[in-house]
Design a protein around this motif. Structure first.
Motif, PDB file in Angstrom:
ATOM      1  N   VAL A   1      30.716  11.020   8.139  1.00 18.77           N
ATOM      2  CA  VAL A   1      30.785  12.089   9.138  1.00 18.77           C
ATOM      3  C   VAL A   1      29.425  12.278   9.797  1.00 18.77           C
ATOM      4  CG1 VAL A   1      31.075  14.577   9.468  1.00 18.77           C
ATOM      5  CG2 VAL A   1      32.700  13.322   8.051  1.00 18.77           C
ATOM      6  N   MET A   2      28.390  12.373   8.992  1.00 19.58           N
ATOM      7  CA  MET A   2      27.050  12.575   9.532  1.00 19.58           C
ATOM      8  C   MET A   2      26.621  11.392  10.399  1.00 19.58           C
ATOM      9  SD  MET A   2      25.931  15.528   8.719  1.00 19.58           S
ATOM     10  CE  MET A   2      25.873  16.853   7.508  1.00 19.58           C
ATOM     11  N   ARG A   3      26.923  10.191   9.942  1.00 24.49           N
ATOM     12  CA  ARG A   3      26.532   9.008  10.715  1.00 24.49           C
ATOM     13  C   ARG A   3      27.244   8.981  12.056  1.00 24.49           C
ATOM     14  NH1 ARG A   3      27.500   3.671   7.525  1.00 24.49           N
ATOM     15  NH2 ARG A   3      26.216   4.840   6.060  1.00 24.49           N
ATOM     16  N   SER A   4      28.496   9.438  12.078  1.00 22.35           N
ATOM     17  CA  SER A   4      29.267   9.436  13.320  1.00 22.35           C
ATOM     18  C   SER A   4      28.727  10.422  14.343  1.00 22.35           C
ATOM     19  CB  SER A   4      30.738   9.757  13.032  1.00 22.35           C
ATOM     20  OG  SER A   4      30.913  11.130  12.710  1.00 22.35           O
ATOM     21  N   GLN A   5      27.927  11.396  13.885  1.00 21.80           N
ATOM     22  CA  GLN A   5      27.371  12.403  14.783  1.00 21.80           C
ATOM     23  C   GLN A   5      26.032  11.977  15.390  1.00 21.80           C
ATOM     24  OE1 GLN A   5      29.238  15.326  15.516  1.00 21.80           O
ATOM     25  NE2 GLN A   5      30.667  13.975  14.444  1.00 21.80           N
ATOM     26  N   LEU A   6      25.491  10.875  14.930  1.00 20.45           N
ATOM     27  CA  LEU A   6      24.265  10.356  15.517  1.00 20.45           C
ATOM     28  C   LEU A   6      24.539   9.856  16.930  1.00 20.45           C
ATOM     29  CD1 LEU A   6      22.988   8.302  12.458  1.00 20.45           C
ATOM     30  CD2 LEU A   6      21.793  10.257  13.460  1.00 20.45           C
ATOM     31  N   PRO A   7      23.524   9.801  17.791  1.00 23.03           N
ATOM     32  CA  PRO A   7      23.726   9.197  19.111  1.00 23.03           C
ATOM     33  C   PRO A   7      24.341   7.809  18.965  1.00 23.03           C
ATOM     34  CG  PRO A   7      21.556  10.218  18.975  1.00 23.03           C
ATOM     35  CD  PRO A   7      22.134  10.263  17.581  1.00 23.03           C
ATOM     36  N   ALA A   8      25.242   7.469  19.854  1.00 22.83           N
ATOM     37  CA  ALA A   8      25.986   6.204  19.736  1.00 22.83           C
ATOM     38  C   ALA A   8      25.055   5.009  19.588  1.00 22.83           C
ATOM     39  CB  ALA A   8      26.900   6.033  20.946  1.00 22.83           C
ATOM     40  N   TRP A   9      23.956   5.018  20.338  1.00 23.15           N
ATOM     41  CA  TRP A   9      23.053   3.869  20.305  1.00 23.15           C
ATOM     42  C   TRP A   9      22.293   3.768  18.980  1.00 23.15           C
ATOM     43  CZ3 TRP A   9      17.898   4.989  19.612  1.00 23.15           C
ATOM     44  CH2 TRP A   9      17.491   6.303  19.925  1.00 23.15           C
ATOM     45  N   PHE A  10      22.276   4.876  18.198  1.00 21.04           N
ATOM     46  CA  PHE A  10      21.527   4.872  16.948  1.00 21.04           C
ATOM     47  C   PHE A  10      22.414   4.659  15.723  1.00 21.04           C
ATOM     48  CE2 PHE A  10      18.948   6.574  13.472  1.00 21.04           C
ATOM     49  CZ  PHE A  10      17.719   5.992  13.750  1.00 21.04           C
TER      50      PHE A  10
ATOM     51  N   GLN B   1      24.210   2.224  14.777  1.00 23.05           N
ATOM     52  CA  GLN B   1      24.045   0.915  14.156  1.00 23.05           C
ATOM     53  C   GLN B   1      22.807   0.886  13.256  1.00 23.05           C
ATOM     54  OE1 GLN B   1      23.657  -2.371  16.892  1.00 23.05           O
ATOM     55  NE2 GLN B   1      23.775  -3.912  15.265  1.00 23.05           N
ATOM     56  N   VAL B   2      21.767   1.618  13.656  1.00 23.50           N
ATOM     57  CA  VAL B   2      20.552   1.672  12.847  1.00 23.50           C
ATOM     58  C   VAL B   2      20.827   2.352  11.509  1.00 23.50           C
ATOM     59  CG1 VAL B   2      18.178   2.509  12.732  1.00 23.50           C
ATOM     60  CG2 VAL B   2      19.124   1.743  14.907  1.00 23.50           C
ATOM     61  N   ALA B   3      21.582   3.454  11.553  1.00 19.53           N
ATOM     62  CA  ALA B   3      21.932   4.155  10.314  1.00 19.53           C
ATOM     63  C   ALA B   3      22.732   3.247   9.388  1.00 19.53           C
ATOM     64  CB  ALA B   3      22.720   5.417  10.637  1.00 19.53           C
TER      65      ALA B   3
ATOM     66  N   LEU C   1      18.711  14.400   8.575  1.00 21.01           N
ATOM     67  CA  LEU C   1      18.332  14.475   7.162  1.00 21.01           C
ATOM     68  C   LEU C   1      19.336  13.750   6.270  1.00 21.01           C
ATOM     69  CD1 LEU C   1      17.133  18.194   6.955  1.00 21.01           C
ATOM     70  CD2 LEU C   1      15.707  16.144   6.828  1.00 21.01           C
ATOM     71  N   ALA C   2      20.597  13.699   6.707  1.00 23.73           N
ATOM     72  CA  ALA C   2      21.631  13.039   5.906  1.00 23.73           C
ATOM     73  C   ALA C   2      21.351  11.547   5.742  1.00 23.73           C
ATOM     74  CB  ALA C   2      23.003  13.250   6.535  1.00 23.73           C
ATOM     75  N   ARG C   3      20.609  10.950   6.662  1.00 24.06           N
ATOM     76  CA  ARG C   3      20.258   9.534   6.526  1.00 24.06           C
ATOM     77  C   ARG C   3      19.471   9.278   5.246  1.00 24.06           C
ATOM     78  NH1 ARG C   3      16.842   8.819  11.616  1.00 24.06           N
ATOM     79  NH2 ARG C   3      16.156   6.961  10.499  1.00 24.06           N
TER      80      ARG C   3
ATOM     81  N   GLY D   1      11.867   8.785  10.303  1.00 25.26           N
ATOM     82  CA  GLY D   1      12.950   9.726  10.046  1.00 25.26           C
ATOM     83  C   GLY D   1      13.403   9.788   8.600  1.00 25.26           C
ATOM     84  N   LEU D   2      13.304   8.689   7.866  1.00 19.87           N
ATOM     85  CA  LEU D   2      13.732   8.674   6.470  1.00 19.87           C
ATOM     86  C   LEU D   2      12.816   9.483   5.561  1.00 19.87           C
ATOM     87  CD1 LEU D   2      14.899   4.965   6.007  1.00 19.87           C
ATOM     88  CD2 LEU D   2      16.338   7.009   6.169  1.00 19.87           C
ATOM     89  N   LEU D   3      11.629   9.838   6.067  1.00 18.72           N
ATOM     90  CA  LEU D   3      10.680  10.599   5.260  1.00 18.72           C
ATOM     91  C   LEU D   3      10.341  11.955   5.884  1.00 18.72           C
ATOM     92  CD1 LEU D   3       8.144   7.856   4.071  1.00 18.72           C
ATOM     93  CD2 LEU D   3      10.205   8.690   2.944  1.00 18.72           C
ATOM     94  N   GLN D   4      11.048  12.331   6.931  1.00 20.14           N
ATOM     95  CA  GLN D   4      10.749  13.595   7.596  1.00 20.14           C
ATOM     96  C   GLN D   4      11.316  14.785   6.824  1.00 20.14           C
ATOM     97  OE1 GLN D   4      12.218  13.307  11.622  1.00 20.14           O
ATOM     98  NE2 GLN D   4      10.725  11.743  12.209  1.00 20.14           N
ATOM     99  N   THR D   5      10.588  15.901   6.841  1.00 17.03           N
ATOM    100  CA  THR D   5      11.068  17.146   6.254  1.00 17.03           C
ATOM    101  C   THR D   5      11.935  17.884   7.279  1.00 17.03           C
ATOM    102  OG1 THR D   5       9.156  18.386   7.051  1.00 17.03           O
ATOM    103  CG2 THR D   5       8.984  17.373   4.857  1.00 17.03           C
TER     104      THR D   5
END
Length: 275
Positions: free
Chosen positions: A81-90, A92-94, A141-143, A113-117
């Protein structure tokens, strides 16, 4: 607006989540209000999630799984669900992040982003656009849940010293962010090196990039522009970026010295006093 009587579970990951939540709730003989009372949420929120009008959280999913005896289904679905809410172009990166066994990244001006608070994420995403900022923050953050997997990827981060000095959000946000980076000091899965200003001209002057490695699939290099991402498995690009990364690691401070620099910047620039 999604009609409560016509919810297509195949329309999206969010619709599927809502469909399953409703199915389990009805099987348990509970109204939305009753389930909300059990979960310590409002019945209205339960209804909004069931009709794909509200994004569920990890905490909501865990509570609902326990209350409805789903076998952990909703907690597993929340990642999709969280991945589907990312911008479409991103998106694939997730997916690359989720499948990779090793991630190598060089960042010129911002913490990856993987280390951001949470505070850092809000500050970054809120520039010029504060629409749905809470949901967008939760999605980013879900990433980071990839590090909760049974076999999480190894992450190598080379961070330009500039990213330590660029005040994102506020002094408090930066103190928290740099402290978060230091929390991985003894974690062999997550490694942070700083490329100091003293390194001068270096192999990453052309910009940030990521390298994703997999057990059997080809390595992927990813670069990013404004509102667009560029993954490639081109062998020449892989060879070039891998060589650049090797040189960047050689020019960067050691893990220990990087932590000392992060700690020094946190104390001197952002006023953190450590015992």
């Amino acid at each position: 607006m999604t009609n409560i009587n016509v919810l297509d579970p195949g329309a999206s990951a969010l619709d599927y989540y809502g469909f399953e939540l409703r199915r389990y709730r009805e099987a348990a003989g509970l109204t939305q209000r009753q389930l909300g009372d059990i979960l310590n949420y409002t019945g209205s929120l339960v209804g909004q999630i069931e009709t794909a009008r509200k994004l569920p959280t990890v905490e909501f999913s865990q509570r609902a799984d326990a209350a409805l005896n789903t076998g952990g289904l909703l907690s597993r679905l929340i990642t999709l669900v969280m991945r589907s809410q990312l911008p479409a172009w991103f998106q694939q990166v997730a997916e690359l992040e989720a499948r990779a066994t090793e991630i190598c990244t060089f960042q010129t001006h911002m913490v990856h982003g993987l280390l951001q608070t949470k505070g850092y994420v809000r500050a970054v995403l809120g520039v010029l656009d504060e629409t749905n900022l809470d949901d967008r923050t939760a999605v980013r953050l879900a990433r980071q849940r990839i590090f909760e997997k049974e076999e999480p990827p190894v992450l190598w981060v080379i961070l330009s010293e500039a990213a330590l000095h660029q005040e994102v959000g506020s002094r408090e946000v930066m103190r928290e962010q740099l402290s978060h980076l230091l929390s991985f000091e003894n974690n062999p899965q997550i490694n942070v090196q700083v490329l100091p200003f003293a390194a001068g001209a270096h192999a990453g002057l052309t910009g940030s990039f990521n390298i994703y490695r997999f057990p059997s699939d080809p390595t992927i290099v990813y670069t990013e522009g404004y509102g667009s991402g560029h993954p490639t498995a081109n062998p020449a690009t892989i060879k070039d970026c891998s060589l650049r990364y090797d040189h960047l690691q050689a020019a960067a401070l050691s893990l220990k010295d990087s932590a000392e620099l992060i700690r020094r910047v946190m104390e001197d620039r952002y006023g953190e006093q450590l015992a």
